[in-house]
Design an enzyme around this catalytic site. Structure first.
Site, PDB file in Angstrom:
ATOM      1  N   ALA A 159       0.832  -1.206   0.000  1.00 14.02           N
ATOM      2  CA  ALA A 159       0.000   0.000   0.000  1.00 14.02           C
ATOM      3  C   ALA A 159       0.873   1.265   0.000  1.00 14.02           C
ATOM      4  O   ALA A 159       1.862   1.325  -0.725  1.00 14.02           O
ATOM      5  CB  ALA A 159      -0.963  -0.023   1.167  1.00 14.02           C
ATOM      6  N   CYS A 160       0.524   2.241   0.830  1.00 16.89           N
ATOM      7  CA  CYS A 160       1.233   3.522   0.811  1.00 16.89           C
ATOM      8  C   CYS A 160       2.673   3.419   1.315  1.00 16.89           C
ATOM      9  O   CYS A 160       3.469   4.332   1.089  1.00 16.89           O
ATOM     10  CB  CYS A 160       0.474   4.553   1.647  1.00 16.89           C
TER      11      CYS A 160
END
Length: 213
Positions: free
Chosen positions: A156-157
């Site tokens: 993800a981020c």
């Protein structure tokens, strides 16, 4: 790698960047959204109307004044409001890998390195355009890398930071002396451009980090 590389200190020797040529200003973004809101409100008179956005609202909420995107025209079209890319055959490099290659070449040039100096390519991104082959493998092929290894990471981020940490661990363990970490992100394709509260957040970019002993 030789045993003498074990315990080496990893350093970031260069970074590379690719940014699309298209940019969307807040004024353009707001004009597009407000045109969409007017059309929606006219077509749905019995529902709660959509509220107009403004440049002041976007800048106060995010601090962002403009964003780079791969496809500006379709995003700003009130009838579309999402990026449109031509489908590519499987034997052609994917769009995310292509912009990743550009960032890698920039990093290698800044470090004065050749792809032959690199032991591994880690492609770390929040979204993966192709599950197979790995985008890292596509990038290796396009760069002409004839040895070493590559794989994708999806965290993800935090993908970029996990990628850098993994590269550093390879350096410390002696399993590599030079690792390219590449982070292609086309987040405009995952953004709801019809949402007043979030359509201003993301853009598109690719970065590369050369981690060496």
């Amino acid at each position: 790698m030789s045993h003498s590389a074990h315990g080496a200190i990893p350093v970031i020797s260069a970074t590379g960047l690719f940014t699309p040529s298209d940019t969307i200003s807040n004024a353009e973004l707001v004009a597009s959204f407000n045109a969409y809101a007017d059309r929606y409100n006219a077509a749905h008179p019995d529902t709660e109307p959509l509220t107009h956005s403004s440049v002041e609202f976007v800048e106060k909420a995010s601090g962002i004044k403009s964003r780079h995107v791969m496809d500006k025209t379709a995003i700003l079209d009130p009838d579309i409001m999402e990026p449109r890319y031509a489908e590519r055959p499987n034997d052609q490099i994917s769009l995310m890998a292509e912009i990743g290659v550009a960032a890698c070449r920039d990093a290698l040039a800044k470090a004065g390195r050749d792809i032959a100096d690199v032991d591994a390519v880690l492609c770390a991104a929040s979204n993966m355009q192709r599950a197979y082959p790995a985008m890292a493998v596509e990038i290796q092929h396009e760069l002409g890398m004839e040895r070493g290894f590559g794989f994708d990471m999806n965290v993800a981020c935090s993908s970029a930071t996990f990628g850098i940490q993994t590269a550093a661990d390879y350096i410390r363990s002696g399993n590599a002396r030079s690792v390219l970490v590449v982070n292609p992100e086309i987040t405009s394709g995952h953004l709801n451009w019809r949402d007043r509260d979030s359509h201003f957040i993301f853009g598109d970019v690719a970065t590369a980090i050369l981690v060496e002993a």
